[in-house]
Scaffold this motif. Sequence first.
Motif, PDB file in Angstrom:
ATOM      1  N   VAL A 163      46.326  68.649  47.623  1.00  0.00           N
ATOM      2  CA  VAL A 163      45.672  68.115  46.592  1.00  0.00           C
ATOM      3  C   VAL A 163      44.925  68.783  45.537  1.00  0.00           C
ATOM      4  N   CYS A 164      45.363  68.901  43.965  1.00  0.00           N
ATOM      5  CA  CYS A 164      44.553  69.242  42.819  1.00  0.00           C
ATOM      6  C   CYS A 164      43.908  68.248  41.710  1.00  0.00           C
ATOM      7  N   GLU A 209      43.862  56.535  45.935  1.00  0.00           N
ATOM      8  CA  GLU A 209      42.648  56.940  45.460  1.00  0.00           C
ATOM      9  C   GLU A 209      43.212  56.744  43.841  1.00  0.00           C
ATOM     10  N   GLY A 210      44.811  56.728  43.361  1.00  0.00           N
ATOM     11  CA  GLY A 210      45.093  56.497  41.636  1.00  0.00           C
ATOM     12  C   GLY A 210      45.108  55.164  41.283  1.00  0.00           C
ATOM     13  N   ILE A 211      45.736  54.628  42.390  1.00  0.00           N
ATOM     14  CA  ILE A 211      45.332  53.193  42.178  1.00  0.00           C
ATOM     15  C   ILE A 211      44.347  52.633  41.382  1.00  0.00           C
ATOM     16  N   VAL A 212      43.014  52.574  42.765  1.00  0.00           N
ATOM     17  CA  VAL A 212      41.298  52.283  42.210  1.00  0.00           C
ATOM     18  C   VAL A 212      41.383  52.682  41.345  1.00  0.00           C
ATOM     19  N   ALA A 213      41.963  53.841  40.219  1.00  0.00           N
ATOM     20  CA  ALA A 213      41.350  54.251  39.370  1.00  0.00           C
ATOM     21  C   ALA A 213      42.112  53.386  38.405  1.00  0.00           C
ATOM     22  N   CYS A 214      43.047  53.413  39.044  1.00  0.00           N
ATOM     23  CA  CYS A 214      44.484  52.361  37.454  1.00  0.00           C
ATOM     24  C   CYS A 214      43.658  51.631  37.151  1.00  0.00           C
ATOM     25  N   GLU A 215      43.589  51.423  35.141  1.00  0.00           N
ATOM     26  CA  GLU A 215      43.662  50.394  34.453  1.00  0.00           C
ATOM     27  C   GLU A 215      45.379  49.852  34.353  1.00  0.00           C
ATOM     28  N   GLY A 216      45.795  50.974  34.347  1.00  0.00           N
ATOM     29  CA  GLY A 216      47.182  49.960  34.442  1.00  0.00           C
ATOM     30  C   GLY A 216      48.444  51.080  35.061  1.00  0.00           C
ATOM     31  N   LEU A 217      49.211  51.316  34.594  1.00  0.00           N
ATOM     32  CA  LEU A 217      50.787  52.344  34.403  1.00  0.00           C
ATOM     33  C   LEU A 217      51.461  52.501  33.419  1.00  0.00           C
ATOM     34  N   LEU A 218      51.217  53.331  33.286  1.00  0.00           N
ATOM     35  CA  LEU A 218      53.118  53.982  32.376  1.00  0.00           C
ATOM     36  C   LEU A 218      54.052  54.686  32.660  1.00  0.00           C
ATOM     37  N   LEU A 219      55.576  53.846  33.442  1.00  0.00           N
ATOM     38  CA  LEU A 219      56.441  54.410  33.526  1.00  0.00           C
ATOM     39  C   LEU A 219      57.416  54.226  32.766  1.00  0.00           C
ATOM     40  N   VAL A 254      45.296  64.365  31.948  1.00  0.00           N
ATOM     41  CA  VAL A 254      44.848  64.850  33.634  1.00  0.00           C
ATOM     42  C   VAL A 254      45.653  65.005  34.836  1.00  0.00           C
ATOM     43  N   TYR A 255      46.393  66.337  34.971  1.00  0.00           N
ATOM     44  CA  TYR A 255      47.285  66.364  36.383  1.00  0.00           C
ATOM     45  C   TYR A 255      46.578  66.068  37.768  1.00  0.00           C
ATOM     46  N   ARG A 256      46.817  65.074  38.599  1.00  0.00           N
ATOM     47  CA  ARG A 256      46.454  65.171  39.590  1.00  0.00           C
ATOM     48  C   ARG A 256      47.991  64.993  40.978  1.00  0.00           C
ATOM     49  N   ILE A 257      48.618  66.521  41.329  1.00  0.00           N
ATOM     50  CA  ILE A 257      49.522  66.815  41.911  1.00  0.00           C
ATOM     51  C   ILE A 257      48.916  66.808  43.666  1.00  0.00           C
ATOM     52  N   MET A 258      49.684  66.329  44.135  1.00  0.00           N
ATOM     53  CA  MET A 258      50.105  66.886  45.550  1.00  0.00           C
ATOM     54  C   MET A 258      50.918  68.037  45.686  1.00  0.00           C
ATOM     55  N   VAL A 259      50.707  69.177  45.763  1.00  0.00           N
ATOM     56  CA  VAL A 259      51.953  69.793  46.186  1.00  0.00           C
ATOM     57  C   VAL A 259      52.477  69.875  47.498  1.00  0.00           C
ATOM     58  N   PHE A 260      53.933  70.367  47.661  1.00  0.00           N
ATOM     59  CA  PHE A 260      54.045  70.173  49.370  1.00  0.00           C
ATOM     60  C   PHE A 260      54.704  71.973  49.358  1.00  0.00           C
ATOM     61  N   PRO A 261      54.773  72.100  50.785  1.00  0.00           N
ATOM     62  CA  PRO A 261      55.331  73.250  51.252  1.00  0.00           C
ATOM     63  C   PRO A 261      56.628  73.296  50.908  1.00  0.00           C
ATOM     64  N   VAL A 262      57.821  72.804  50.386  1.00  0.00           N
ATOM     65  CA  VAL A 262      58.758  73.172  50.379  1.00  0.00           C
ATOM     66  C   VAL A 262      59.472  73.440  49.260  1.00  0.00           C
ATOM     67  N   ALA A 267      45.925  60.879  54.559  1.00  0.00           N
ATOM     68  CA  ALA A 267      45.394  62.120  53.168  1.00  0.00           C
ATOM     69  C   ALA A 267      46.393  62.284  52.196  1.00  0.00           C
ATOM     70  N   ALA A 268      47.687  61.779  52.300  1.00  0.00           N
ATOM     71  CA  ALA A 268      48.811  61.966  51.204  1.00  0.00           C
ATOM     72  C   ALA A 268      48.211  60.229  51.015  1.00  0.00           C
ATOM     73  N   VAL A 269      47.959  59.088  51.401  1.00  0.00           N
ATOM     74  CA  VAL A 269      47.859  58.232  51.107  1.00  0.00           C
ATOM     75  C   VAL A 269      46.673  58.012  50.895  1.00  0.00           C
ATOM     76  N   ASP A 270      45.221  58.667  51.102  1.00  0.00           N
ATOM     77  CA  ASP A 270      44.552  58.292  50.246  1.00  0.00           C
ATOM     78  C   ASP A 270      44.927  58.207  48.044  1.00  0.00           C
ATOM     79  N   PHE A 271      45.918  59.785  48.631  1.00  0.00           N
ATOM     80  CA  PHE A 271      45.688  60.443  47.241  1.00  0.00           C
ATOM     81  C   PHE A 271      46.505  59.175  46.460  1.00  0.00           C
ATOM     82  N   VAL A 272      47.666  58.249  47.175  1.00  0.00           N
ATOM     83  CA  VAL A 272      47.679  57.389  46.140  1.00  0.00           C
ATOM     84  C   VAL A 272      47.280  56.070  45.662  1.00  0.00           C
TER      85      VAL A 272
END
Length: 207
Positions: free
Chosen positions: A190-191, A50-60, A150-158, A43-48
Motif C-alpha cells: 500500500v503506497c 481509511e479512504g471512506i473516512v477521509a472522503c468528502e465525496g466520490l467521483l465515479l 494524491v494516489y493511494r495505490i494497493m499493488v498486488f503480487p499478480v 490490512a486491505a480492508v483497512d486501506f479501503v
Amino acid sequence: MSEIVVDAFVTLDGVMQAPGSPDEDRDGGFPHGGWQVPYMDQAAVDFVNEGIVACEGLLLGRRTYEVFARHFPAVPADHPDAAAAAALNAMPKHVASRTLRTADWENSTLLGADTLGAIARLRARPGGELHVVGSAGLLRTLVQHDLVDVYRIMVFPVVLGSGKRLFAEAARAAAFSLVDSRATAAGALVCTYRRAGEVTYGSHGDG
C-alpha cells in the motif's frame, strides 16, 4: 481547495480491471475478474475504510457507479460492511457519464456534459478530499488533464497480462512524492503518493 485522490487496486503490470468479481467488468473479454479477492485481508480492508473516512465525496464513472449503486444501498445493518455502506450512502457521489439520465442512489449528482468544468468547480471548493474509485475512463481523463493530487495505490503480487491499466499511453508526465507505504500480510503493498511538481531530469554523469 479540495484534493482529488485516486484509490486504486492494481496488479504488478498495472491492471485495475474488475478486481471484485468475475462478472463485474467483462470489457474486451477480460477473463480474470476477482483477481484481488484472495488477497483482501484486514490490512486491505483497512486501506479501503481509511479512504471512506477521509472522503468528502466520490467521483465515479458510470460502470463503477452502477456496481456501487446496486450493492451498497442493499447492505443489511448486521453485515460486516454496514458501517462503510452507511458512510458511502450518505456522502455526495458525483457521476461522470454521457449515457446516464438519472442517478438514483441517494446523494448522487450527474456532472453533466461539461465534466471537466464540473470537476474543476468541485476541486476549487475549500477543503476535503474527493476520491476516485475504479472508473478507468474517468481516471484517464483526470490524468490527461493533470487533475490528480494524491494516489493511494494497493499493488498486488499478480501479473495478468491484459486488461485496463491505471496509466495509459496518454498520461501526462508528473512527479509525485511517496508519503506512506506499508505491506500487508497477504503480500500487497500500500503506497500513498502526493503531487510534487514537474518531472525533473538528469544523467548519471551529473555531479
